[in-house]
Write a protein that holds these residues in place. Structure first.
Motif, mmCIF file in Angstrom:
data_model
loop_
_atom_site.group_PDB
_atom_site.id
_atom_site.type_symbol
_atom_site.label_atom_id
_atom_site.label_comp_id
_atom_site.label_asym_id
_atom_site.label_seq_id
_atom_site.Cartn_x
_atom_site.Cartn_y
_atom_site.Cartn_z
ATOM 1 N N THR A 40 45.970 33.913 32.669
ATOM 2 C CA THR A 40 45.921 32.454 32.547
ATOM 3 C C THR A 40 46.015 31.728 33.888
ATOM 4 N N ARG A 41 46.451 32.423 34.961
ATOM 5 C CA ARG A 41 46.502 31.757 36.263
ATOM 6 C C ARG A 41 46.433 32.782 37.380
ATOM 7 N N VAL A 42 45.590 32.506 38.363
ATOM 8 C CA VAL A 42 45.470 33.337 39.551
ATOM 9 C C VAL A 42 45.597 32.449 40.786
ATOM 10 N N VAL A 43 45.949 33.061 41.909
ATOM 11 C CA VAL A 43 45.989 32.356 43.189
ATOM 12 C C VAL A 43 45.247 33.191 44.228
ATOM 13 N N ASN A 44 44.714 32.520 45.226
ATOM 14 C CA ASN A 44 44.075 33.206 46.347
ATOM 15 C C ASN A 44 45.142 33.621 47.346
ATOM 16 N N TYR A 45 44.940 34.768 47.959
ATOM 17 C CA TYR A 45 45.797 35.163 49.068
ATOM 18 C C TYR A 45 44.966 35.982 50.028
ATOM 19 N N THR A 46 45.397 36.049 51.268
ATOM 20 C CA THR A 46 44.647 36.748 52.304
ATOM 21 C C THR A 46 45.411 37.993 52.715
ATOM 22 N N VAL A 47 44.686 39.094 52.747
ATOM 23 C CA VAL A 47 45.271 40.352 53.212
ATOM 24 C C VAL A 47 44.780 40.595 54.636
ATOM 25 N N THR A 48 45.048 41.735 55.176
ATOM 26 C CA THR A 48 44.668 42.041 56.555
ATOM 27 C C THR A 48 43.183 41.813 56.802
ATOM 28 N N ARG A 49 42.883 41.462 58.021
ATOM 29 C CA ARG A 49 41.515 41.215 58.480
ATOM 30 C C ARG A 49 40.865 40.022 57.793
ATOM 31 N N GLY A 50 41.663 39.099 57.260
ATOM 32 C CA GLY A 50 41.123 37.874 56.685
ATOM 33 C C GLY A 50 40.393 38.041 55.374
ATOM 34 N N ILE A 51 40.587 39.146 54.694
ATOM 35 C CA ILE A 51 39.924 39.381 53.406
ATOM 36 C C ILE A 51 40.670 38.620 52.315
#
Length: 69
Positions: A40-51
């Motif tokens: 029902t809910r997701v968020v964006n996040y950044t892992v290594t190397r800007g992915i």
């Protein structure tokens, strides 16, 4: 780690701790998640190397009565 922390809280009742761990593992690891889980809910996040990736932060689970019992 989450299961270990809950185990410490539920240590007075080994059956409760086992039931909680079983439920947690089914929610997280079941190959049939798509049959009983609705994200029902997701968020964006950044892992290594800007992915950029998505992380689930909220979901609903639907269980049959016999599993809940």
């Amino acid at each position: 780690l989450s299961v270990a922390l809950s185990g410490a809280v539920l240590s007075r009742c080994p059956a409760c701790a086992r039931n909680f761990a079983n439920l947690y593992c089914n929610n997280i690891c079941s190959p049939d998640q798509s049959l009983f889980t609705n994200v029902t809910r997701v968020v964006n996040y950044t892992v290594t190397r800007g992915i950029a990736k998505l992380a689930v932060v909220e979901y609903q689970c639907f269980y049959q009565q016999d599993f809940a019992d």
